[in-house]
Design an enzyme around this catalytic site. Structure first.
Site, PDB file in Angstrom:
ATOM      1  N   ILE A   1       0.857  -1.194   0.000  1.00  0.00           N
ATOM      2  CA  ILE A   1       0.000   0.000   0.000  1.00  0.00           C
ATOM      3  C   ILE A   1       0.880   1.226   0.000  1.00  0.00           C
ATOM      4  O   ILE A   1       1.586   1.514   0.945  1.00  0.00           O
ATOM      5  CB  ILE A   1      -0.970  -0.013   1.201  1.00  0.00           C
ATOM      6  CG1 ILE A   1      -2.014  -1.112   0.943  1.00  0.00           C
ATOM      7  CG2 ILE A   1      -1.649   1.342   1.337  1.00  0.00           C
ATOM      8  CD1 ILE A   1      -3.321  -0.920   1.665  1.00  0.00           C
ATOM      9  N   HIS A   2       0.845   1.937  -1.105  1.00  0.00           N
ATOM     10  CA  HIS A   2       1.688   3.105  -1.299  1.00  0.00           C
ATOM     11  C   HIS A   2       1.001   4.370  -0.835  1.00  0.00           C
ATOM     12  O   HIS A   2      -0.164   4.377  -0.495  1.00  0.00           O
ATOM     13  CB  HIS A   2       2.022   3.236  -2.784  1.00  0.00           C
ATOM     14  CG  HIS A   2       3.229   2.460  -3.136  1.00  0.00           C
ATOM     15  ND1 HIS A   2       3.922   2.642  -4.285  1.00  0.00           N
ATOM     16  CD2 HIS A   2       3.866   1.490  -2.458  1.00  0.00           C
ATOM     17  CE1 HIS A   2       4.942   1.810  -4.314  1.00  0.00           C
ATOM     18  NE2 HIS A   2       4.923   1.097  -3.216  1.00  0.00           N
ATOM     19  N   ALA A   3       1.751   5.469  -0.894  1.00  0.00           N
ATOM     20  CA  ALA A   3       1.211   6.748  -0.443  1.00  0.00           C
ATOM     21  C   ALA A   3      -0.057   7.135  -1.209  1.00  0.00           C
ATOM     22  O   ALA A   3      -1.003   7.627  -0.617  1.00  0.00           O
ATOM     23  CB  ALA A   3       2.271   7.835  -0.588  1.00  0.00           C
TER      24      ALA A   3
END
Lengths: 91, 570
Positions: free
Chosen positions: A13-15
C-alpha cells in the site's frame, strides 16, 4: 463491521492509495474507521498510521468501521481497495 | 553584462534565469514557554500556511506535470492534517510547556525513524517526505523563507555558495539547466555530481553568489569555466551556437555507446564509471559504461541524521548490481572523514583531517558501522558481479584486518542460512604513497588495485587539494606520480591481477595516452567522459603509447610531460 483483504498489489500500500483511503474515511465524520494488520490497529483517518503498517503484497488487512454510517463507509473503502487493485476480499 | 571565471566542472552550456539557493539554519533549541495556547495557535498558523503553500504547489504541478507528479503533494497535505502527528505535538506543548518548533521536531523524528526502519525500500523513502513536510512547517515557525531545490519548476541556473550532496540529489534535470558556485574545484562533490547528472557547471567562482540576483539571465559555460551575467542578445546567440556544436559532438560520441573500448592496434581496456547513488546507473548505461569502477557509498550516509540501516544499504547495493545486469560493480566501503563529514557521528575536529581519522581507519575502529556495511554488501553480492575495495589502505595489516572482518561476517551470514556469492573480488584503493611503493607485497593478497589519483596526488605532493593557493601542486602529469602508477600496475601484472584507476585523471585526455601506455586495465571516470575517452583510445596505438610513457617517465616536470603528449596530437 469489518472486511478482511489480502494485499495483491506487488508494491503493497503506497502513499497514493493510502491517501485515497484516508480521504474517504475522513468523509464519514460520525463513523470511526480502523485498519488492522500484523497485530496492529490504527485509525484509517491517519496517513502516517496507515503507512506505519508497512503493508506488502501477501499481507492481510482488516478494515473496521463503527458508527452511524458504518455500512456506507465500509462499502466506499472496499470500492477503493478493489478499484485501485490493492487487494481482494479475503474469505 | 559582466563575466566571471571559475573552474569548468561539468561540460556543456546552459542559458537560463538565476535561482539563488541558500541554506536555512534549522538548529532548534528547547525553550520553556508559559502561554501554551499562544504556542498552539502559532503551530496551527504555521500548519495552515504550509497547507496553503502545498495546495498551490500541488495545483501547479497538476497543471504542468500531470496527476502522477502531483500525488506526492496530496500525501504531504494529508500528513499536515494527520491527527497521529498533530495531536502528540499539541500534547507535548501543553504538557511539557515547550516551544512548538521543538515539539514538532521531536515527534516528526519518531516518524522519520519509523519509516527508515521499514522493510520495504519504498516506505524507507517516505522518511524523506516526512523531513520535507517538517521543514516546511519549521520554515513558518522559525520565520525562514526557503524554497527547496526540489520545488524549482521553471528552467533555472542554480547559484549557491556550495551544493551539498542532498541538494544535488534533489535537482530536477528537467528544470535545472546548470549551476555555479562560489567554492569548490573539479574534484569537489558538487562538481562530481554535476558530471553524473550531466548538468553544465562552473564552480569556484569565489563571487557568483554576490554578483547575481534572483531572476538575472545567466550563461554557464561548463566547457571554458565562464559565467556570463545578463548577457546581450548577441552574446546569447553566440552561446546558443556553441551549445548546438557541443550537442552535435555529443551525438557523434553516442554512436560509440555499444562498442567495446579497443585501441587502434587492438588492445582492449575497460571503461567504467564512478557513481554516488543508484540513480546514477542510468547515466552509466546511457554513456556506454562497461562497469561501475567506483561506487562511493558515503552518499548513503550523508544528508540524514543517523547511520543508514543494513536494510537501506542492502537495497541500494542490490539496485545498483541488478541494474548493471551482471557487469562488474566495484563498491568502495565507507570513506568518511577528510572533507566528508557526518554530523551525527560527532567526530572531533582535526588539524589535518585528510591525514587523520577517516575511511578504513575509522571503519576498523568503529566496527559496528563497518560490519553493518559489510553484511549489506555480502547479502547483495548474489545479485550481480560485486567487487569490494577498502579506501585509504596504508599498511598490509589494515588490509588483512578489514578482510578478516569481511570473512567473519560472511561466515555469520552463511550460518544464518543467507546466500552469499563465492566470487567476490576483494581489492584496495591505492591512494597513499606507502601502499604504491609496497604494491608488490599487496599484490600477493588482493584481487585488484584501484588507484585513487585525487588523494594519491595530494599525498605525494603534500598539497591539500581543497586549498586553492597550492592548487598548482595538483599535478597528475608529474613524473613522480606516473612512476608510482607504473609501480602499481607492474606489481599487479606480475601476480596476474588487474589495476584500475578511479580518480579524475582516468578520464583526462592528456593522461589517457600515458595510462594506456603504462598498461592500465580499467579506467573509471565520470559517466560523461566515457564516450570521449573511447573515441580517443580507438585512435591511439597501445604499442606507441608504451614508448611514449617510457619517455615521459624519464622527464623532469609535469609541463614537459604534457608537452610530450601534446606533440603526438600533431
Amino acid at each position: 463491521m469489518q472486511t478482511t483483504f489480502r494485499i495483491i498489489d506487488e508494491d503493497g500500500i503506497h502513499a497514493r492509495p493510502a491517501t485515497a483511503l484516508v480521504n474517504t474515511a475522513t468523509k464519514f465524520k460520525g463513523t470511526e474507521a480502523f485498519a488492522e494488520a500484523k497485530g496492529k490497529k490504527v485509525t484509517l483517518k491517519s496517513i502516517l498510521g496507515v503507512l506505519s503498517l508497512g503493508l506488502e503484497a501477501g499481507d492481510t488487512l482488516t478494515l473496521i468501521t463503527e458508527g452511524s454510517e458504518e455500512a456506507e463507509a465500509l462499502n466506499a473503502l472496499q470500492e477503493i481497495m478493489v478499484k485501485e487493485g490493492l487487494g481482494e476480499v479475503h474469505e | 553584462m559582466s563575466k566571471i571565471s571559475g573552474i569548468a566542472a561539468s561540460a556543456g552550456i546552459a542559458v537560463a534565469r538565476a535561482f539563488i539557493l541558500e541554506h536555512p539554519d534549522y538548529s532548534i533549541a528547547k525553550a520553556v514557554i508559559t502561554d501554551t495556547e499562544a504556542e498552539v495557535a502559532k503551530l496551527n498558523d504555521a500548519l495552515e500556511k504550509s497547507k496553503a503553500e502545498l495546495t498551490a504547489i500541488k495545483e501547479r504541478t497538476l497543471a504542468e506535470l500531470g496527476e502522477k507528479k502531483a500525488e506526492i503533494f496530496e500525501s504531504h497535505l494529508l500528513i499536515l492534517e494527520d491527527p497521529e502527528l498533530i495531536s502528540p505535538v499539541i500534547d507535548k506543548i501543553r504538557e511539557e510547556l515547550v516551544n512548538a518548533d521543538y515539539a514538532l521536531n521531536v515527534v516528526a523524528a519518531q516518524f522519520i525513524e519509523m519509516f527508515e526502519n521499514m522493510k520495504s525500500a519504498y516506505l524507507q523513502e517516505r522518511a524523506a517526505d516526512m523531513r520535507d513536510v517538517t521543514k516546511r512547517v519549521l520554515n513558518h515557525l522559525l520565520g525562514i523563507h526557503y524554497i527547496s531545490p526540489a520545488e524549482i519548476s521553471e528552467e533555472t541556473i542554480v547559484i549557491a555558495e556550495d551544493l551539498t550532496p542532498s541538494d544535488t540529489a534533489q535537482l530536477n534535470r528537467q528544470y535545472v539547466k546548470g549551476f555555479t558556485t562560489n567554492i569548490g574545484g573539479r574534484t569537489s562533490h558538487s562538481a562530481i555530481m554535476a558530471r553524473s547528472l550531466e548538468i553544465p557547471a562552473v564552480v569556484g567562482t569565489k563571487s557568483v553568489l554576490s554578483q547575481v540576483k534572483a531572476g538575472d539571465l545567466v550563461i554557464v559555460d561548463g566547457l571554458n569555466g565562464d559565467v556570463i551575467i545578463n548577457p546581450t542578445d548577441d552574446v546569447v546567440a553566440e552561446y546558443k551556437k556553441k551549445q548546438e556544436a557541443y550537442n552535435l559532438q555529443i551525438a557523434e560520441w553516442k554512436k560509440l555507446r555499444d562498442e567495446p573500448t579497443v585501441s587502434a592496434d587492438g588492445k582492449h581496456v575497460e571503461l567504467a564509471a564512478n557513481i554516488g547513488t543508484p540513480n546514477d546507473v542510468n547515466g552509466v548505461i546511457d554513456n556506454g559504461g562497461e562497469a561501475v569502477g567506483l561506487y562511493r557509498t558515503e552518499f548513503l550516509y550523508m544528508g540524514r541524521d543517523k547511520l543508514p540501516s543494513e536494510e537501506v544499504q542492502y537495497n541500494a547495493y542490490r539496485t545498483v548490481l541488478e541494474n548493471m545486469k551482471g557487469k562488474p560493480v566495484v563498491v568502495r566501503t565507507l570513506d568518511i572523514g577528510g572533507d566528508k563529514e557526518l554530523p551525527y557521528l560527532d567526530l572531533p575536529k582535526e588539524m589535518n583531517p585528510f591525514l587523520g581519522y577517516r575511511a578504513i581507519r575509522l571503519c576498523l575502529d568503529r566496527q559496528d558501522i563497518f560490519r553493518t556495511q559489510l553484511r549489506a554488501l555480502l547479502r547483495a553480492s548474489v545479485h550481480g558481479d560485486l567487487r569490494i575495495m577498502f579506501p585509504m589502505i596504508a599498511t598490509l595489516g589494515e588490509f588483512r584486518a578489514a578482510r578478516d572482518l569481511l570473512l567473519e561476517e560472511k561466515s555469520k551470514l552463511i550460518a544464518e542460512g543467507k546466500e552469499v556469492s563465492e566470487n567476490i573480488q576483494l581489492g584496495i584503493m591505492v591512494e597513499i604513497p606507502s601502499t604504491a611503493v609496497l604494491a608488490d607485497q599487496f599484490a600477493k593478497e588482493v584481487d585488484f588495485f584501484s588507484i585513487g589519483t585525487n588523494d594519491l596526488i595530494q599525498y605525494t605532493m603534500a598539497a591539500d587539494r581543497m586549498n586553492e593557493q597550492v592548487s598548482y601542486l595538483y599535478q597528475p602529469y608529474n613524473p613522480a606520480i606516473l612512476r608510482l602508477v607504473k609501480i602499481v600496475i607492474d606489481a599487479a601484472h606480475a601476480e596476474g591481477k588487474w589495476t584500475g584507476m578511479c580518480g579524475e585523471m582516468a578520464g583526462d585526455s592528456t593522461a589517457i595516452p600515458l595510462l594506456l601506455g603504462l598498461g592500465l586495465d580499467e579506467f573509471s571516470m565520470s559517466a560523461t567522459s566515457i564516450l570521449p575517452a573511447r573515441s580517443q583510445i580507438s585512435k591511439l596505438s597501445a604499442a606507441d603509447m608504451k614508448e611514449l610513457a617510457a619517455k615521459a617517465l624519464q622527464l623532469g616536470t609535469a609541463e614537459e610531460v604534457a608537452a610530450l603528449v601534446q606533440s603526438i596530437n600533431k
